[in-house]
Design a protein around this motif. Structure first.
Motif, PDB file in Angstrom:
ATOM      1  N   ILE A   1       0.832  -1.205   0.000  1.00  0.00           N
ATOM      2  CA  ILE A   1       0.000   0.000   0.000  1.00  0.00           C
ATOM      3  C   ILE A   1       0.869   1.258   0.000  1.00  0.00           C
ATOM      4  O   ILE A   1       0.541   2.241  -0.659  1.00  0.00           O
ATOM      5  N   GLU A   2       1.994   1.228   0.715  1.00  0.00           N
ATOM      6  CA  GLU A   2       2.909   2.372   0.701  1.00  0.00           C
ATOM      7  C   GLU A   2       3.380   2.686  -0.716  1.00  0.00           C
ATOM      8  O   GLU A   2       3.549   3.838  -1.079  1.00  0.00           O
ATOM      9  N   ARG A   3       3.598   1.632  -1.511  1.00  0.00           N
ATOM     10  CA  ARG A   3       4.116   1.805  -2.876  1.00  0.00           C
ATOM     11  C   ARG A   3       3.008   2.060  -3.892  1.00  0.00           C
ATOM     12  O   ARG A   3       3.248   2.641  -4.938  1.00  0.00           O
ATOM     13  N   THR A   4       1.811   1.577  -3.605  1.00  0.00           N
ATOM     14  CA  THR A   4       0.679   1.748  -4.522  1.00  0.00           C
ATOM     15  C   THR A   4      -0.540   2.214  -3.727  1.00  0.00           C
ATOM     16  O   THR A   4      -1.476   1.436  -3.510  1.00  0.00           O
ATOM     17  N   PRO A   5      -0.555   3.471  -3.287  1.00  0.00           N
ATOM     18  CA  PRO A   5      -1.635   3.961  -2.420  1.00  0.00           C
ATOM     19  C   PRO A   5      -3.033   3.815  -3.020  1.00  0.00           C
ATOM     20  O   PRO A   5      -4.004   3.656  -2.286  1.00  0.00           O
TER      21      PRO A   5
ATOM     22  N   SER B   1      -4.305   1.362  -4.307  1.00  0.00           N
ATOM     23  CA  SER B   1      -4.821   0.011  -4.091  1.00  0.00           C
ATOM     24  C   SER B   1      -5.267  -0.223  -2.654  1.00  0.00           C
ATOM     25  O   SER B   1      -5.737  -1.314  -2.329  1.00  0.00           O
ATOM     26  N   ALA B   2      -5.137   0.777  -1.791  1.00  0.00           N
ATOM     27  CA  ALA B   2      -5.346   0.590  -0.351  1.00  0.00           C
ATOM     28  C   ALA B   2      -6.706  -0.020  -0.012  1.00  0.00           C
ATOM     29  O   ALA B   2      -6.785  -0.982   0.757  1.00  0.00           O
ATOM     30  N   GLU B   3      -7.774   0.527  -0.577  1.00  0.00           N
ATOM     31  CA  GLU B   3      -9.107   0.037  -0.238  1.00  0.00           C
ATOM     32  C   GLU B   3      -9.288  -1.428  -0.642  1.00  0.00           C
ATOM     33  O   GLU B   3      -9.798  -2.245   0.124  1.00  0.00           O
TER      34      GLU B   3
END
Length: 123
Positions: A101-105, A107-109
């Motif tokens: 998630i840190e690298r691809t915010p 995609s967080a949800e």
């Protein structure tokens, strides 16, 4: 940006380096979401080089009868294998997802929704 989530997984002094190597390999191969979808259902997921699998006590193969979650690295040769408890698996998966998630915010949800499927009582 690094193509690995953990990066220092080749430190084989850590008894669970195979787990970090698994997540790094999957991430660098671009298959993190596919892996997460499978692992959230407690299905195994692997490639030619790494594997994560769950026990199958109904299998005729006694190698499928174990407790916890098995990670393998280097499947084409003599693989390094480690089995971690279900609790440890959950912690490692959470750590990998946090780093993802840190690298691809964006995609967080979705990642969080997949993680909630892996919680006890949701599978």
């Amino acid at each position: 940006m690094s193509d690995q989530l953990f990066g220092s997984w080749m430190d084989k002094r850590d008894s669970n380096w195979v787990v970090f190597a698994y997540f790094d390999w999957i991430y660098s191969s671009g298959m993190f979401i596919q892996m997460l979808e499978c692992l959230s259902k407690r299905w195994g997921f692997g490639t030619d080089d790494v594997d994560c699998r769950f026990p199958d006590n109904n299998s005729f193969d006694v190698d499928d009868h174990f407790s916890g979650v098995e990670f393998s690295y280097g499947l084409m040769y003599d693989p390094d294998v480690v089995i971690v408890s279900d609790e440890e698996f959950g912690r490692y998966l959470d750590m990998a997802c946090f780093k993802y998630i840190e690298r691809t915010p964006g995609s967080a949800e979705y990642v969080r929704s997949m993680l909630s499927r892996n919680e006890p009582g949701n599978g």
